[in-house]
Write a protein that holds these residues in place. Sequence first.
Motif, short mmCIF file in Angstrom:
data_model
loop_
_atom_site.label_atom_id
_atom_site.label_comp_id
_atom_site.label_asym_id
_atom_site.label_seq_id
_atom_site.Cartn_x
_atom_site.Cartn_y
_atom_site.Cartn_z
N HIS A 57 0.87 -1.18 0.00
CA HIS A 57 0.00 0.00 0.00
C HIS A 57 0.90 1.23 0.00
CE1 HIS A 57 -2.50 -2.98 2.35
NE2 HIS A 57 -3.29 -2.69 1.35
N TYR B 27 -2.28 7.29 -5.64
CA TYR B 27 -1.72 6.01 -5.21
C TYR B 27 -0.34 5.80 -5.81
CZ TYR B 27 -6.32 4.60 -3.50
OH TYR B 27 -7.50 4.52 -2.82
N ALA C 88 -1.03 -0.11 -4.84
CA ALA C 88 -2.28 -0.62 -4.29
C ALA C 88 -2.38 -2.10 -4.66
CB ALA C 88 -3.47 0.14 -4.85
N TYR D 224 -4.75 -4.10 -5.48
CA TYR D 224 -5.61 -4.48 -6.61
C TYR D 224 -5.58 -3.42 -7.71
CZ TYR D 224 -7.06 -7.75 -3.04
OH TYR D 224 -7.04 -8.70 -2.06
N CYS E 92 -8.40 -0.47 -6.92
CA CYS E 92 -8.24 0.38 -5.73
C CYS E 92 -8.18 1.85 -6.13
CB CYS E 92 -6.95 0.02 -4.99
SG CYS E 92 -6.91 -1.60 -4.22
N CYS F 279 -11.69 3.83 0.32
CA CYS F 279 -10.54 2.92 0.43
C CYS F 279 -10.14 2.88 1.91
CB CYS F 279 -9.39 3.46 -0.42
SG CYS F 279 -7.76 2.77 -0.04
#
Length: 198
Positions: free
Chosen positions: A61, A82, A85, A87, A91, A124
Motif C-alpha cells: 500500500h 496512489y 495498491a 488491486y 483500488c 478505500c
Amino acid sequence: MPLPPSTVSRSLLHTRTYRAQAFEREDGLLDIEAEIMDVKDYDFPSQMSESGVHNAGDPVHHMLMRVTIDKHYVIQDVVATYGAAPYRQHCTGIADAYRQLIGLSLVKGFKRAVREIMSRTAGCTHMTELTDILPTVAIQSMVKEARSAKQVAEESNASQQRPFQIDGCHALRSSGEVVRMFYPKWYEAAEHTEVVPE
C-alpha cells in the motif's frame, strides 16, 4: 529514548510508515501532504503481479493525499493518489471520491464525517485511515500563528477562553505541573482525599 532491544530472536515481517508535512502557501492557505506505506519483508504470491510474486520490500500500500485548508481548518481542496495498491486500478479508481471531503472542518467532527462519507465500499480503507492524522498535523502547523494570536490577546487582556488542549492528554491535565507553569489561570489543584485507616 528507543525501545529496549528484544530479549528474543525475531525477524521483521511488516513495516507501516506514516509521513505528513505542512506547507504555508503564499495565498494564505495551508497544504498538508500525508502518506501511508505498508511494506512486507518477504515475498508472497500475487495474481496482480506480472511475475506472480510480490517482492519483499516493494510497497503493498502507498497512498498519498494533499488537503488544502484555510485558517479556520476548513478543507478547500483535496488531491488523493496512489503509489501502490494491492488491486491496482480496482483500488485507485476511488481516488477522486475523496474530493467529497472539501468543505469539512478538520477540527469539528472530522473523523466521524469522513467515516460517514467514505464508509465501506464508498472509499478505500487505507486512504480513509490516512485522513486520521490530518487534524493533529493541521493543529501543529498552526502553532506559530496561534502563539502570535495568543500574545496579542494576552496583551489586550482579551483572552478569556480556556485553551482547548487543557485536559486533552496526561501532561496537560488541569491539575498538572505543565498547566500550573504555562496556563496558571486555568490550573486546578488536585483534590487530595485523606485515607483514614480502618
